[in-house]
Design a protein around this motif. Structure first.
Motif, PDB file in Angstrom:
ATOM      1  N   ASP A  79       0.836  -1.197   0.000  1.00 33.52           N
ATOM      2  CA  ASP A  79       0.000   0.000   0.000  1.00 33.52           C
ATOM      3  C   ASP A  79       0.871   1.247   0.000  1.00 33.52           C
ATOM      4  O   ASP A  79       0.445   2.304  -0.481  1.00 33.52           O
ATOM      5  N   VAL A  80       2.076   1.123   0.541  1.00 32.59           N
ATOM      6  CA  VAL A  80       3.015   2.236   0.576  1.00 32.59           C
ATOM      7  C   VAL A  80       4.431   1.688   0.656  1.00 32.59           C
ATOM      8  O   VAL A  80       4.660   0.620   1.242  1.00 32.59           O
ATOM      9  N   VAL A  81       5.360   2.393   0.045  1.00 35.28           N
ATOM     10  CA  VAL A  81       6.789   2.069   0.107  1.00 35.28           C
ATOM     11  C   VAL A  81       7.486   3.172   0.899  1.00 35.28           C
ATOM     12  O   VAL A  81       7.220   4.363   0.685  1.00 35.28           O
ATOM     13  N   ILE A  82       8.366   2.767   1.823  1.00 35.82           N
ATOM     14  CA  ILE A  82       9.155   3.724   2.595  1.00 35.82           C
ATOM     15  C   ILE A  82      10.622   3.356   2.433  1.00 35.82           C
ATOM     16  O   ILE A  82      11.017   2.238   2.764  1.00 35.82           O
ATOM     17  N   SER A  83      11.414   4.276   1.907  1.00 36.61           N
ATOM     18  CA  SER A  83      12.847   4.007   1.737  1.00 36.61           C
ATOM     19  C   SER A  83      13.660   4.866   2.685  1.00 36.61           C
ATOM     20  O   SER A  83      13.243   5.952   3.087  1.00 36.61           O
ATOM     21  N   PHE A  84      14.853   4.357   3.026  1.00 41.93           N
ATOM     22  CA  PHE A  84      15.712   4.984   4.019  1.00 41.93           C
ATOM     23  C   PHE A  84      17.078   5.305   3.424  1.00 41.93           C
ATOM     24  O   PHE A  84      17.714   4.426   2.827  1.00 41.93           O
ATOM     25  N   ILE A  85      17.502   6.551   3.578  1.00 41.18           N
ATOM     26  CA  ILE A  85      18.838   7.058   3.258  1.00 41.18           C
ATOM     27  C   ILE A  85      18.934   7.452   1.781  1.00 41.18           C
ATOM     28  O   ILE A  85      18.405   6.777   0.898  1.00 41.18           O
ATOM     29  N   ASP A  86      19.649   8.529   1.550  1.00 38.53           N
ATOM     30  CA  ASP A  86      19.653   9.263   0.290  1.00 38.53           C
ATOM     31  C   ASP A  86      19.799   8.427  -0.981  1.00 38.53           C
ATOM     32  O   ASP A  86      18.932   8.481  -1.871  1.00 38.53           O
ATOM     33  N   GLN A  87      20.859   7.645  -1.124  1.00 36.41           N
ATOM     34  CA  GLN A  87      21.069   6.920  -2.372  1.00 36.41           C
ATOM     35  C   GLN A  87      19.998   5.851  -2.592  1.00 36.41           C
ATOM     36  O   GLN A  87      19.538   5.642  -3.718  1.00 36.41           O
ATOM     37  N   VAL A  88      19.603   5.175  -1.526  1.00 37.90           N
ATOM     38  CA  VAL A  88      18.521   4.193  -1.641  1.00 37.90           C
ATOM     39  C   VAL A  88      17.217   4.897  -2.002  1.00 37.90           C
ATOM     40  O   VAL A  88      16.406   4.372  -2.787  1.00 37.90           O
ATOM     41  N   ASN A  89      16.993   6.096  -1.465  1.00 37.08           N
ATOM     42  CA  ASN A  89      15.808   6.861  -1.832  1.00 37.08           C
ATOM     43  C   ASN A  89      15.757   7.120  -3.328  1.00 37.08           C
ATOM     44  O   ASN A  89      14.708   6.975  -3.971  1.00 37.08           O
TER      45      ASN A  89
END
Length: 379
Positions: free
Chosen positions: A91-101
């Motif tokens: 339902d939602v994606v949450i990414s962590f840290i700049d390059q992974v974002n």
């Protein structure tokens, strides 16, 4: 609720710590949580994860020798990540840290899945390279929301993104001590102790801390400095301690999974960082009732410490001011007690319940469409 979390790996670090706390809390609420990491998954997670979390390691990280190899590897990484995200049906994606974002935003382009990206340090200070910075500027407008940890970091981004940015601090958990943790302290040096905790990298300012300690240790021979953490600068820092003549009073203790036992047996916590995001170590020390000293570095400490109430802030990269604050608390047990008495209020100010509420409001916003941008339009 189905949420997919994405991070490079689950080693020791602040972002990894916060991800683990959030993931475990959401699973406890009967959410379906998928965790995607870019590493091979050969090493177990440093922080405990609920077995109900669906973990998948994509094995897409690694160095590239040539330009063409880098291009091919990144195409493979993006395609693998895109398929894994789609397969998790979030339902939602949450990414962590700049390059992974950045990778996540490219991989989810036109998938019609809400994406929240999270900055975990201060981009005003943390350099990611010209290419990655250009990609951040190009891709962050595709995010449905951007989560930062302080107003300082929010102000880094251009006006057109401001309405899509939420400030959410890290949660602070009540301290606990494992049954066997006491064994570490029976063999520890006796007397009073300062303690510091975090990755041994240049941004954490341990060189400044050692210089400050060298200015006061002769006046306080019964005090030691304990440093919890590991990193690339350990050898350099140990050598610096020897050159300053304080090697016998400084103890590098390495990575400690549960630091609360060490924190609760220390007298003063010191953080000499050049910049931060929202330092977990500082919050954990205050939760343990420690008097704390921190540099007033960009982002983080000023949002946590109430100067003169539950801690001391000193100017960033000012060794003399740091040494003076250390000498003050090392000399004055009443001053230490005054600060430590109110420090645990950090548990209320940044409670897990409060922070979860902020996260869940952000998630509800993007799912309902209130925070969505025009992801379906052409780039």
């Amino acid at each position: 609720m189905r949420v997919t979390l994405i991070i490079a790996s689950m080693g020791a670090g602040g972002a990894e710590r916060v991800l683990a706390i959030l993931a475990n809390a959401w699973v406890a609420q009967q959410w379906q949580v998928t965790l995607l990491t870019l590493d091979s998954g050969d090493s177990p997670p440093f922080y405990d994860l609920d077995p109900q979390i669906q973990r998948r390691s994509l094995a897409t990280s690694g160095p590239s020798v040539t330009l063409w190899q880098a291009i091919g590897q990144n195409c493979h990484r993006l395609w693998t990540l895109r398929r894994a995200i789609a397969d998790s049906r979030p339902d939602v994606v949450i990414s962590f840290i700049d390059q992974v974002n950045i990778l996540t935003l490219i991989a989810t382009r036109f998938l019609a899945i809400p994406v929240i990206v999270t900055e975990r340090t201060d981009p005003n200070c943390h350099v990611i390279g010209k290419t990655w910075e250009l990609l951040r500027r190009c891709t962050y407008p595709w995010a449905d929301q951007i989560v930062v940890q302080s107003l300082t970091v929010k102000q880094y981004f251009p006006p057109r993104l401001q309405s899509r940015i939420r400030v959410i601090p890290n949660p602070v958990l009540a301290p606990r001590i494992d049954a066997g943790s006491g064994k570490f302290h029976r063999d520890a040096p006796s007397g009073r102790s300062l303690i510091a905790m975090g990755r041994l990298g240049p941004e954490k300012g341990y060189d400044l801390l050692l210089q400050a300690f060298a200015q006061v240790c002769d006046r306080h021979p019964e005090w030691t400095l304990k440093i919890l953490g590991e990193g690339s600068l350990r050898g350099d820092l140990e050598a610096l301690g020897d050159r300053l003549g304080i090697g016998e009073q400084v103890h590098f203790l390495g990575l400690v999974k549960q630091p609360y036992g060490w924190l609760q047996q220390a007298d003063v916590f010191v953080m000499a960082s050049r910049y931060e995001g929202f330092p977990n170590a500082l919050c954990e020390a205050m939760a343990c009732g420690l008097a704390v000293i921190a540099t007033d570095c960009p982002s983080g400490p000023r949002a946590i410490i109430r100067p003169g109430v539950d801690g001391i802030l000193v100017p960033s990269e000012d060794v003399e001011a740091l040494a003076a604050a250390m000498h003050h608390l090392m000399s004055d047990p009443i001053a230490r007690q005054k600060l430590s008495a109110l420090a645990p209020e950090v548990l209320t100010r940044f409670s897990l319940k409060t922070v979860l509420g902020l996260w869940e409001s952000a998630i509800a916003s993007v799912i309902s469409g209130a925070g969505l941008n025009s992801k379906q339009s052409n780039p």
